[in-house]
Design a protein around this motif. Structure first.
Motif, PDB file in Angstrom:
ATOM      1  N   ALA A  56      -9.704   6.399   8.674  1.00  0.00           N
ATOM      2  CA  ALA A  56      -9.963   5.610   8.708  1.00  0.00           C
ATOM      3  C   ALA A  56     -11.249   6.811   7.424  1.00  0.00           C
ATOM      4  O   ALA A  56     -11.795   6.160   7.069  1.00  0.00           O
ATOM      5  CB  ALA A  56     -10.269   4.080   9.237  1.00  0.00           C
ATOM      6  N   LEU A  57     -11.577   7.192   8.796  1.00  0.00           N
ATOM      7  CA  LEU A  57     -12.604   8.903   8.331  1.00  0.00           C
ATOM      8  C   LEU A  57     -12.109   9.304   7.559  1.00  0.00           C
ATOM      9  O   LEU A  57     -13.178   9.794   6.471  1.00  0.00           O
ATOM     10  CB  LEU A  57     -12.885   9.079   9.757  1.00  0.00           C
ATOM     11  CG  LEU A  57     -13.581   8.933  10.961  1.00  0.00           C
ATOM     12  CD1 LEU A  57     -13.871  10.003  11.784  1.00  0.00           C
ATOM     13  CD2 LEU A  57     -15.123   8.904  10.400  1.00  0.00           C
ATOM     14  N   ALA A  59     -15.405   1.562   8.797  1.00  0.00           N
ATOM     15  CA  ALA A  59     -15.679   0.953   6.778  1.00  0.00           C
ATOM     16  C   ALA A  59     -14.513   1.574   6.017  1.00  0.00           C
ATOM     17  O   ALA A  59     -13.880   0.909   5.573  1.00  0.00           O
ATOM     18  CB  ALA A  59     -16.876   1.902   6.200  1.00  0.00           C
ATOM     19  N   GLY A  60     -13.581   2.980   6.532  1.00  0.00           N
ATOM     20  CA  GLY A  60     -13.033   3.553   6.479  1.00  0.00           C
ATOM     21  C   GLY A  60     -11.408   2.292   6.782  1.00  0.00           C
ATOM     22  O   GLY A  60     -10.885   2.049   5.868  1.00  0.00           O
ATOM     23  N   ARG A  61     -10.814   1.445   7.285  1.00  0.00           N
ATOM     24  CA  ARG A  61     -10.584   0.336   8.105  1.00  0.00           C
ATOM     25  C   ARG A  61     -10.276  -0.626   6.888  1.00  0.00           C
ATOM     26  O   ARG A  61      -9.247  -1.654   6.694  1.00  0.00           O
ATOM     27  CB  ARG A  61     -10.633   0.325   9.854  1.00  0.00           C
ATOM     28  CG  ARG A  61     -10.067   0.978  10.419  1.00  0.00           C
ATOM     29  CD  ARG A  61     -10.150   0.862  12.329  1.00  0.00           C
ATOM     30  NE  ARG A  61      -9.780   1.196  13.196  1.00  0.00           N
ATOM     31  CZ  ARG A  61      -8.513   0.837  14.001  1.00  0.00           C
ATOM     32  NH1 ARG A  61      -8.110  -0.218  13.703  1.00  0.00           N
ATOM     33  NH2 ARG A  61      -8.556   2.381  14.287  1.00  0.00           N
ATOM     34  N   ILE A  81     -11.625  -0.816   4.578  1.00  0.00           N
ATOM     35  CA  ILE A  81     -10.800  -0.266   2.666  1.00  0.00           C
ATOM     36  C   ILE A  81      -9.886  -0.520   2.374  1.00  0.00           C
ATOM     37  O   ILE A  81      -9.240  -0.818   1.855  1.00  0.00           O
ATOM     38  CB  ILE A  81     -11.893   1.504   2.104  1.00  0.00           C
ATOM     39  CG1 ILE A  81     -13.219   1.541   2.153  1.00  0.00           C
ATOM     40  CG2 ILE A  81     -10.816   1.586   1.751  1.00  0.00           C
ATOM     41  CD1 ILE A  81     -13.280  -0.119   0.258  1.00  0.00           C
ATOM     42  N   ALA A  82      -9.338   0.112   3.947  1.00  0.00           N
ATOM     43  CA  ALA A  82      -7.746   0.007   3.520  1.00  0.00           C
ATOM     44  C   ALA A  82      -7.188  -1.734   3.674  1.00  0.00           C
ATOM     45  O   ALA A  82      -6.328  -1.897   3.058  1.00  0.00           O
ATOM     46  CB  ALA A  82      -6.918   0.401   4.662  1.00  0.00           C
ATOM     47  N   LYS A  83      -8.459  -2.370   4.669  1.00  0.00           N
ATOM     48  CA  LYS A  83      -7.718  -4.011   5.038  1.00  0.00           C
ATOM     49  C   LYS A  83      -7.672  -4.456   2.330  1.00  0.00           C
ATOM     50  O   LYS A  83      -6.789  -5.225   2.451  1.00  0.00           O
ATOM     51  CB  LYS A  83      -8.205  -5.006   5.741  1.00  0.00           C
ATOM     52  CG  LYS A  83      -7.579  -4.558   6.745  1.00  0.00           C
ATOM     53  CD  LYS A  83      -8.963  -5.899   7.758  1.00  0.00           C
ATOM     54  CE  LYS A  83      -7.564  -6.011   8.672  1.00  0.00           C
ATOM     55  NZ  LYS A  83      -7.978  -6.848   9.706  1.00  0.00           N
ATOM     56  N   LEU A 100      -4.881   5.316   2.844  1.00  0.00           N
ATOM     57  CA  LEU A 100      -5.019   4.151   2.940  1.00  0.00           C
ATOM     58  C   LEU A 100      -3.959   3.551   3.538  1.00  0.00           C
ATOM     59  O   LEU A 100      -3.826   2.345   4.562  1.00  0.00           O
ATOM     60  CB  LEU A 100      -5.543   3.538   1.812  1.00  0.00           C
ATOM     61  CG  LEU A 100      -6.957   3.799   1.072  1.00  0.00           C
ATOM     62  CD1 LEU A 100      -6.537   2.639  -0.075  1.00  0.00           C
ATOM     63  CD2 LEU A 100      -7.587   3.388   2.128  1.00  0.00           C
ATOM     64  N   TYR A 146      -3.891   1.555   7.164  1.00  0.00           N
ATOM     65  CA  TYR A 146      -3.204  -0.084   7.910  1.00  0.00           C
ATOM     66  C   TYR A 146      -2.913  -0.110   8.383  1.00  0.00           C
ATOM     67  O   TYR A 146      -2.274  -1.355   9.178  1.00  0.00           O
ATOM     68  CB  TYR A 146      -2.947  -0.548   5.957  1.00  0.00           C
ATOM     69  CG  TYR A 146      -3.060  -1.513   6.146  1.00  0.00           C
ATOM     70  CD1 TYR A 146      -4.193  -2.665   5.480  1.00  0.00           C
ATOM     71  CD2 TYR A 146      -1.644  -2.722   6.377  1.00  0.00           C
ATOM     72  CE1 TYR A 146      -3.901  -3.714   6.049  1.00  0.00           C
ATOM     73  CE2 TYR A 146      -1.715  -3.954   6.901  1.00  0.00           C
ATOM     74  CZ  TYR A 146      -2.748  -4.985   6.520  1.00  0.00           C
ATOM     75  OH  TYR A 146      -2.649  -6.071   6.193  1.00  0.00           O
ATOM     76  N   ARG A 148     -18.607   4.684   9.884  1.00  0.00           N
ATOM     77  CA  ARG A 148     -17.526   5.332   8.858  1.00  0.00           C
ATOM     78  C   ARG A 148     -16.118   4.865   8.963  1.00  0.00           C
ATOM     79  O   ARG A 148     -15.099   4.595   8.636  1.00  0.00           O
ATOM     80  CB  ARG A 148     -17.288   6.864   8.609  1.00  0.00           C
ATOM     81  CG  ARG A 148     -18.729   7.074   7.187  1.00  0.00           C
ATOM     82  CD  ARG A 148     -19.110   8.425   7.508  1.00  0.00           C
ATOM     83  NE  ARG A 148     -19.078   9.615   9.253  1.00  0.00           N
ATOM     84  CZ  ARG A 148     -19.170  10.401   9.255  1.00  0.00           C
ATOM     85  NH1 ARG A 148     -17.262  10.683   8.887  1.00  0.00           N
ATOM     86  NH2 ARG A 148     -19.149  10.692  10.539  1.00  0.00           N
ATOM     87  N   ALA A 149     -15.455   5.262  10.512  1.00  0.00           N
ATOM     88  CA  ALA A 149     -13.933   4.834  11.204  1.00  0.00           C
ATOM     89  C   ALA A 149     -13.642   3.225  10.518  1.00  0.00           C
ATOM     90  O   ALA A 149     -12.784   2.670  10.205  1.00  0.00           O
ATOM     91  CB  ALA A 149     -14.192   5.136  12.357  1.00  0.00           C
ATOM     92  N   LEU A 196       0.737  -1.235   0.239  1.00  0.00           N
ATOM     93  CA  LEU A 196       0.180  -0.065  -0.199  1.00  0.00           C
ATOM     94  C   LEU A 196       0.784   1.626   0.258  1.00  0.00           C
ATOM     95  O   LEU A 196       1.088   2.496  -0.735  1.00  0.00           O
ATOM     96  CB  LEU A 196      -0.859   0.213   1.552  1.00  0.00           C
ATOM     97  CG  LEU A 196      -1.903  -0.509   0.957  1.00  0.00           C
ATOM     98  CD1 LEU A 196      -3.028  -0.876   2.707  1.00  0.00           C
ATOM     99  CD2 LEU A 196      -2.692  -0.696  -0.316  1.00  0.00           C
ATOM    100  N   GLU A 219      -8.071  -3.124   0.406  1.00  0.00           N
ATOM    101  CA  GLU A 219      -7.416  -2.434  -0.540  1.00  0.00           C
ATOM    102  C   GLU A 219      -6.171  -3.341  -0.885  1.00  0.00           C
ATOM    103  O   GLU A 219      -4.881  -3.358  -1.501  1.00  0.00           O
ATOM    104  CB  GLU A 219      -6.725  -0.985  -0.715  1.00  0.00           C
ATOM    105  CG  GLU A 219      -7.883  -0.176  -1.111  1.00  0.00           C
ATOM    106  CD  GLU A 219      -8.648  -0.616  -2.396  1.00  0.00           C
ATOM    107  OE1 GLU A 219      -7.895  -0.421  -3.976  1.00  0.00           O
ATOM    108  OE2 GLU A 219      -9.717  -0.729  -3.137  1.00  0.00           O
ATOM    109  N   ALA A 220      -5.235  -3.497   0.244  1.00  0.00           N
ATOM    110  CA  ALA A 220      -3.943  -3.978   0.428  1.00  0.00           C
ATOM    111  C   ALA A 220      -4.171  -6.031   0.231  1.00  0.00           C
ATOM    112  O   ALA A 220      -3.477  -6.087  -0.887  1.00  0.00           O
ATOM    113  CB  ALA A 220      -4.072  -4.023   2.079  1.00  0.00           C
TER     114      ALA A 220
END
Ligand SMILES: Cc1cc2nc3c(=O)[nH]c(=O)nc-3n(C[C@H](O)[C@H](O)[C@H](O)COP(=O)(O)OP(=O)(O)OC[C@H]3O[C@@H](n4cnc5c(N)ncnc54)[C@H](O)[C@@H]3O)c2cc1C
Lengths: 308, 382
Positions: free
Chosen positions: A296-297, B280-282, B284-286, A244, A248, B277-278, A229, B288-289
């Motif tokens: 994350a927000l 959900a954001g975490r 999305i990071a996973k 991201l 992560y 939302r927080a 990433l 995409e990883a």
């Protein structure tokens, strides 16, 4: 798509590693310290042009340099100088650079060794020059030098880098954080894997036990994931990729800290063991920029839009 | 490193999208939500796959000599992403084209290649995978279904379980034991209408009609049904499993589910919740990883590099990201499990449970990472 490094990138990494080889060892006098700032390495990196990676090669290349340097136990301030400064100022900024935030009377990472500090005021980025006596070192168990202002800095004398610098500052600060994190994560995992191969309990190496293997495999997976990433964020220059990568990395720091310390047992609680040079660097990074939830927000907002 | 899609890959994706838009009926997702393995899905696969074949899009990754186009691994993967956007309208035929056909290219007799590869390439045949047994799941070599040699061929007795699509399959790629020695396993290609085969659907948490028990009672097959030599099935199956390096693009399914769930939450005026939302954001990071690590595996494959632990690392990454997505749905949009108002979410919800179990349990992936990437010792087994 091609996820392999180019020959130039591979050569870059190996030439940084060649230099790092000479400085990776901690001086005997500093072996048991909480952190060690390697001024001689700092000079060597500057002299060899590695801090100009963004202008000479590109931002992904700068990520690779920062990652490599973050793998060794000594630290140098390179992430902000290499990855953030070139994106917010056409002129070369003084360095080492600290990034200060929140209550400025509190301890700030790198402030004790910095020549200047960057401050995000919300609508501007200020560059605060630091003269001897402006700051004092603060003892912490984090594996970075920390310092605080002895008197509150006079922000009216600070140099404005302009409103246009705010977006790039935040974006590249996230990439810089992630690039430092992936180097430290990799070394902390590798160090622990070596340890569990050697440490014998119940007649076996600790690394034979599946309970140990699985958690180390998860740490390895998280490190690889954060790594790619971060490369993407360096490659694309996209603010979503930056957030991201940072999110992560920050959200996996608690797991790495717990598992890796767990498997180093009491040895990992002593400064004779080197583990803390990486895990307590991750600890310091974990809460920067508001931590994983703030990231994350931001990620959610970039993907699905603002709250109406 | 170059992370942008090549122009030809973008065009390939566009072409696929146009074909899917043209060929899928307007009520496809609603019908499809009734589940994988339904007779309707299997019947659709029999008409849809021949159309894909006619467009050169069923087996583009196969070698030209077998009717493919020597397409690169990226095209094969883009195909998979686009198909799965619609729940994979190829239905069971992903097995044929991904690993059954390619395994027969390597191990099949000339007659087997002649008979099967052409039909797979046409998109007109449904196969099932007869590997697992009640006592042989992750430990596949413990299987007991036995093929006994006779003067005319072999007689097969035993049973298989969890067999997907067995209810609508024409053929079974069947693993049997041919002697008591642990790895003395042989593969047979068995028509599912052979006398002595009985199929029973098992109700389950995944959709109706998906998993089955298959019983073999004195099932007679000719010598010509054996793949390779007797006893070399382990080699055949190891090769077959290695062909499924990345399998389903789960990060892509997770991303579609997250987009659908957030759309729903916005419509319900619940997008303002920062905790949601927080979370959900975490995720999305996973996701995409997991995408990046999966692409890394595809890249290795495109360069014809041998499989390595990155395959397992990508699988773990996908498994964790999808599990988090599932938990997000449970916490913030539980209604989609009961309301069926969003067919994609309903399906994702039910199907994602298999994510860490089927095609190599999560823990087996961790074992492989520990051994292949970290060089940790292999735990002793009985
Ligand atoms: C929806 C679905 C469809 C399927 N379709 C097919 C099909 O078409 N054909 C077919 O042949 N099979 C099919 N399967 C079966 C699938 O291949 C098996 O579920 C899989 O091989 C695991 O076997 P098991 O479920 O018996 O788990 P078990 O072997 O009983 O293991 C149970 C759990 O124990 C743990 N475990 C097992 N071994 C180890 C180990 N060495 N170390 C640590 N932990 C371990 C894992 O958590 C594992 O999930 C399907 C399964 C599902 C869920």
């Amino acid at each position: 798509m091609n996820l392999e490094f180019t020959e130039d990138q591979a050569v870059l990494v190996s030439s940084v590693e060649n230099i790092l080889d000479k400085y990776a060892e901690l001086p005997t006098a500093n072996r048991r310290d909480y952190h060690y700032y390697a001024r001689d390495l700092d000079q060597a990196l500057v002299a060899n042009g590695f801090l100009d990676a963004v202008s000479s090669m590109g931002s992904l290349e700068a990520v690779l340099v920062v990652e490599a340097v973050s793998k060794i136990a000594p630290v140098v301030e390179i992430a902000t100088s290499t990855l953030v400064a070139p994106h917010i100022s056409a002129e070369e900024l003084p360095r080492p650079l600290a990034i200060v935030s929140g209550d400025l009377s509190q301890a700030q990472r790198y402030l004790s060794v910095a020549k200047a500090a960057l401050l995000d005021t919300g609508d501007d980025i200020l560059l605060i020059d630091i003269r001897p006596g402006d700051v004092e070192a603060v003892d912490t168990i984090f594996a970075y030098p920390f310092g605080r202002f002895t008197t509150a800095p006079d922000l009216s004398k600070a140099r404005s880098l302009g409103a246009a610098a705010v977006g790039p500052f935040r974006q590249w600060r996230q990439v810089a954080l992630a690039a430092e994190a992936i180097g430290a994560m990799r070394s902390a995992v590798d160090f622990t894997v070596d340890y569990v191969k050697q440490r014998q309990m119940f007649g076996h190496a600790l690394g034979l036990f599946q309970a140990v293997q699985h958690r180390l495999a998860q740490c390895h997976q998280a490190t690889c994931a954060a790594q790619y990433l971060t490369y993407r964020a360096g490659w694309s220059g996209d603010p979503l990729d930056a957030v991201l990568a940072a999110t992560y990395a920050q959200s996996h720091m608690p797991k790495l800290w717990f598992d890796l310390h767990q498997f180093n047992g009491a040895m990992g609680v002593t400064n004779e063991h080197k583990l803390h040079f990486w895990t307590y660097r991750l600890r310091a990074l974990q809460s920067e920029m508001g931590g994983a939830n703030e990231g994350a927000l931001q990620a959610a907002e970039r993907v699905w839009g603002k709250v109406a | 490193m170059e992370l942008a899609w090549a122009q030809e890959h973008d065009q390939y994706r566009e072409r696929l999208r146009a074909i899917l838009a043209r060929e899928l009926p307007s009520n496809w997702m609603q019908d499809y939500a009734h589940g994988r393995g339904t007779q309707g899905e299997i019947a659709f696969s029999r008409t849809f796959c021949p159309k894909l074949a006619a467009e050169g899009l069923l087996i583009p990754h196969w070698p030209k000599e077998y009717g493919g186009q020597d397409g690169d691994a990226w095209e094969h993967f883009i195909l998979s992403e686009e198909m799965w956007t619609w729940g994979d309208p190829r239905g069971p035929q992903y097995m044929n084209v991904n690993w059954i056909g390619p395994t027969l290219m390597k191990f099949g007799s000339p007659a087997q290649k002649e008979e099967h590869l052409t039909r797979i390439a046409n998109g007109s045949v449904i196969w099932c995978q007869g590997f697992s047994e009640p006592q042989a799941g992750t430990d596949l070599a413990a299987l007991r279904t036995r093929a006994t040699r006779t003067n005319h061929g072999y007689v097969i007795n035993g049973s298989k379980i969890w067999t997907s699509y067995a209810n609508g399959s024409d053929w079974c790629f069947l693993l049997t034991r041919t002697s008591d020695e642990r790895r003395a396993i042989s593969v047979f290609l068995v028509p599912m209408d052979t006398p002595g085969i009985e199929v029973f659907a098992i109700p389950g948490l995944v959709e109706e009609g998906h998993i089955h028990e298959v019983f073999f009672k004195d099932v007679e097959v000719p010598f010509s049904a054996l793949v390779g030599e007797e006893g070399m099935g382990w080699e055949v199956v190891t090769h077959a499993l290695s062909l499924e390096r990345v399998g389903i693009p789960r990060y892509h399914l997770g991303r579609l589910a997250m987009d659908a769930a957030i759309g729903k939450l916005k419509r319900e005026d619940r997008y303002g919740d920062p905790l949601m939302r927080a979370a959900a954001g975490r995720i999305i990071a996973k996701l995409e990883a997991a995408r990046m690590l999966t692409y890394l595996v595809v890249d290795q494959r495109a360069k014809q590099q041998p499989a390595n632990a990155m395959t397992n690392i990508a699988r773990v990454s996908n498994a964790e990201a999808v599990t988090d997505t599932l938990n997000f749905l449970m916490e913030y949009a539980p209604g989609c499990l009961t309301s069926r108002d969003d067919p994609y979410l309903t399906l994702f919800y039910r199907y994602a449970i298999t994510n860490t179990i089927a095609s190599g349990a999560y823990e087996l992936q961790l074992n492989m990472i520990a051994q292949r990437a970290l060089n940790l010792p292999r735990e002793r087994r009985q």
